[in-house]
Design a protein around this motif. Structure first.
Motif, mmCIF file in Angstrom:
data_model
loop_
_atom_site.group_PDB
_atom_site.id
_atom_site.type_symbol
_atom_site.label_atom_id
_atom_site.label_comp_id
_atom_site.label_asym_id
_atom_site.label_seq_id
_atom_site.Cartn_x
_atom_site.Cartn_y
_atom_site.Cartn_z
ATOM 1 N N ILE A 107 1.090 -1.460 0.137
ATOM 2 C CA ILE A 107 -0.188 -0.143 -0.190
ATOM 3 C C ILE A 107 0.698 1.127 0.164
ATOM 4 C CG2 ILE A 107 -1.608 1.319 0.965
ATOM 5 C CD1 ILE A 107 -2.303 -1.180 2.560
ATOM 6 N N SER A 108 0.633 2.578 -0.341
ATOM 7 C CA SER A 108 1.259 3.883 -1.324
ATOM 8 C C SER A 108 0.350 4.489 -1.235
ATOM 9 C CB SER A 108 2.618 3.775 -1.025
ATOM 10 O OG SER A 108 2.454 3.257 -2.631
ATOM 11 N N PHE A 109 0.768 5.740 -0.775
ATOM 12 C CA PHE A 109 -0.506 7.151 -1.377
ATOM 13 C C PHE A 109 0.316 7.845 -0.727
ATOM 14 C CE2 PHE A 109 -2.264 5.287 2.887
ATOM 15 C CZ PHE A 109 -2.219 6.516 4.032
ATOM 16 N N GLY A 110 0.619 9.017 -1.750
ATOM 17 C CA GLY A 110 1.080 10.797 -1.122
ATOM 18 C C GLY A 110 0.087 11.318 -0.318
ATOM 19 N N LEU A 111 0.351 12.305 0.471
ATOM 20 C CA LEU A 111 -0.710 13.397 1.187
ATOM 21 C C LEU A 111 0.434 14.822 1.148
ATOM 22 C CD1 LEU A 111 -1.760 12.183 3.995
ATOM 23 C CD2 LEU A 111 -3.725 12.697 2.527
ATOM 24 N N SER A 112 -0.258 15.876 1.322
ATOM 25 C CA SER A 112 0.559 17.019 1.096
ATOM 26 C C SER A 112 -0.124 18.358 1.818
ATOM 27 C CB SER A 112 0.991 17.313 -0.269
ATOM 28 O OG SER A 112 1.729 18.872 -0.163
ATOM 29 N N LEU A 113 0.623 19.000 2.968
ATOM 30 C CA LEU A 113 -0.309 19.183 3.289
ATOM 31 C C LEU A 113 -0.275 21.401 2.631
ATOM 32 C CD1 LEU A 113 -2.145 20.669 5.765
ATOM 33 C CD2 LEU A 113 0.345 21.653 7.086
ATOM 34 N N SER A 114 -1.253 21.693 2.694
ATOM 35 C CA SER A 114 -1.385 23.018 1.500
ATOM 36 C C SER A 114 -0.671 24.062 2.005
ATOM 37 C CB SER A 114 -3.003 23.549 1.045
ATOM 38 O OG SER A 114 -3.837 23.873 2.284
ATOM 39 N N GLU A 115 -0.570 25.139 1.342
ATOM 40 C CA GLU A 115 0.354 26.236 1.619
ATOM 41 C C GLU A 115 -0.462 27.231 2.339
ATOM 42 O OE1 GLU A 115 3.924 26.731 -1.936
ATOM 43 O OE2 GLU A 115 1.748 27.669 -2.373
ATOM 44 N N ARG A 116 -1.627 27.500 2.596
ATOM 45 C CA ARG A 116 -2.653 28.704 3.022
ATOM 46 C C ARG A 116 -2.822 27.894 4.559
ATOM 47 N NH1 ARG A 116 -7.527 30.374 0.606
ATOM 48 N NH2 ARG A 116 -7.483 31.541 2.363
ATOM 49 N N SER A 117 -2.642 26.676 4.318
ATOM 50 C CA SER A 117 -2.437 25.672 5.848
ATOM 51 C C SER A 117 -2.010 26.572 6.771
ATOM 52 C CB SER A 117 -2.665 24.559 5.876
ATOM 53 O OG SER A 117 -3.297 23.849 5.152
ATOM 54 N N ASN A 118 -2.321 26.484 8.045
ATOM 55 C CA ASN A 118 -2.019 27.200 9.367
ATOM 56 C C ASN A 118 -1.749 26.386 10.422
ATOM 57 O OD1 ASN A 118 -4.246 28.122 10.029
ATOM 58 N ND2 ASN A 118 -4.039 30.418 10.834
ATOM 59 N N LYS A 119 -2.460 24.952 10.118
ATOM 60 C CA LYS A 119 -2.664 23.692 11.161
ATOM 61 C C LYS A 119 -2.624 22.273 10.585
ATOM 62 C CE LYS A 119 -6.579 26.353 14.099
ATOM 63 N NZ LYS A 119 -5.151 26.584 15.096
ATOM 64 N N ALA A 120 -1.662 21.510 11.015
ATOM 65 C CA ALA A 120 -1.921 20.478 10.890
ATOM 66 C C ALA A 120 -2.556 19.275 11.976
ATOM 67 C CB ALA A 120 -0.066 20.173 10.808
ATOM 68 N N VAL A 121 -2.705 18.282 11.545
ATOM 69 C CA VAL A 121 -2.861 16.643 12.015
ATOM 70 C C VAL A 121 -2.266 15.536 12.084
ATOM 71 C CG1 VAL A 121 -5.400 17.464 12.130
ATOM 72 C CG2 VAL A 121 -4.782 15.578 10.602
ATOM 73 N N GLY A 122 -2.427 14.578 12.842
ATOM 74 C CA GLY A 122 -1.996 13.395 12.852
ATOM 75 C C GLY A 122 -2.807 12.493 12.485
ATOM 76 N N ASP A 123 -2.278 11.290 12.748
ATOM 77 C CA ASP A 123 -3.308 10.236 12.483
ATOM 78 C C ASP A 123 -4.229 10.091 11.487
ATOM 79 O OD1 ASP A 123 -2.714 8.797 15.350
ATOM 80 O OD2 ASP A 123 -4.536 9.881 15.999
ATOM 81 N N LEU A 124 -3.579 10.606 10.459
ATOM 82 C CA LEU A 124 -4.369 9.984 9.139
ATOM 83 C C LEU A 124 -3.748 8.846 8.711
ATOM 84 C CD1 LEU A 124 -2.607 13.872 7.532
ATOM 85 C CD2 LEU A 124 -5.129 13.077 8.266
ATOM 86 N N ALA A 125 -4.519 8.386 7.970
ATOM 87 C CA ALA A 125 -4.581 6.701 8.108
ATOM 88 C C ALA A 125 -5.373 5.752 6.870
ATOM 89 C CB ALA A 125 -5.635 6.089 9.147
#
Length: 206
Positions: A107-125
């Motif tokens: 299994i593989s997939f890509g995630l990227s936080l958008s430039e305008r984001s000023n918050k971030a989260v974990g537990d992305l699954a």
């Protein structure tokens, strides 16, 4: 990608790079459900994951530049985007065939936080299940992640690849990618840059 370990088999994810579009007339908040093989897996507020593509005639939904930032596609010319925490959107996809019990899958997939984001989260699954449906947020704890990024995902420049080997229970035909916490819920962390007052993630190459 989702492939049998040790096999040259093609990706089992239908439309895994979000390339097959019904139209290039893409509005922000366009329903992911309009794409072959995909739908929004969410807790019932009527939200939908967004789609972006370089063919879009709308600057808000283009690639690489759009209303959430600038990001090249990891594969092909498009990707989807969602807010996994709070609004609790998740992108759900389908497989071209059911997984076989006790078989090993890459299994593989890509995630990227958008430039305008000023918050971030974990537990992305990524979680698997055996039929297409949507759930309320309170049910998220019922799912055991098969591939997970536990720490807050903060990378904006390029893509973070989440990959693992998964031993199938058997008959899995659907999956969702989003915020799937364990028994502890972690609030989003604040970041020094961005004006969105939230977090927004791009997803590609599933």
């Amino acid at each position: 990608f989702l492939t049998v370990v040790g096999s040259a088999q093609n990706n089992l994810v239908v439309n895994g790079s979000f390339e097959e579009l019904p139209s290039c007339e893409i509005e922000l908040n366009s329903y992911l459900d309009s794409l072959d093989g995909w739908y929004t897996f969410y807790h019932g507020q009527g939200n939908s994951c967004d789609i972006f593509n370089s063919c879009s005639s709308n600057l808000s939904t283009g690639v690489p530049q759009n209303s959430l930032g600038v990001q090249d596609a990891l594969d092909g010319s498009g990707y989807c985007g969602f807010i996994p925490y709070g609004v609790t959107e998740a992108a759900a996809g389908t497989l071209s065939q059911a997984l076989q019990e006790d078989s090993l899958y890459s299994i593989s997939f890509g995630l990227s936080l958008s430039e305008r984001s000023n918050k971030a989260v974990g537990d992305l699954a990524l979680v698997f299940f055996d039929s297409a449906f949507t759930v309320h947020y309170s049910q998220y704890y019922e799912f055991s992640p098969s591939a997970v990024h536990y720490a807050p995902l903060i990378q904006k420049d390029g893509w973070t690849i989440i990959d693992t080997i998964y031993k199938a229970s058997g008959n899995e035909t659907n999956f969702a990618i989003g915020y799937f916490p364990d028994t502890l819920v972690y609030e989003p962390i604040d970041l020094p840059q961005g004006d969105l007052n939230s977090h927004y993630y791009y997803l590609d190459d599933v």
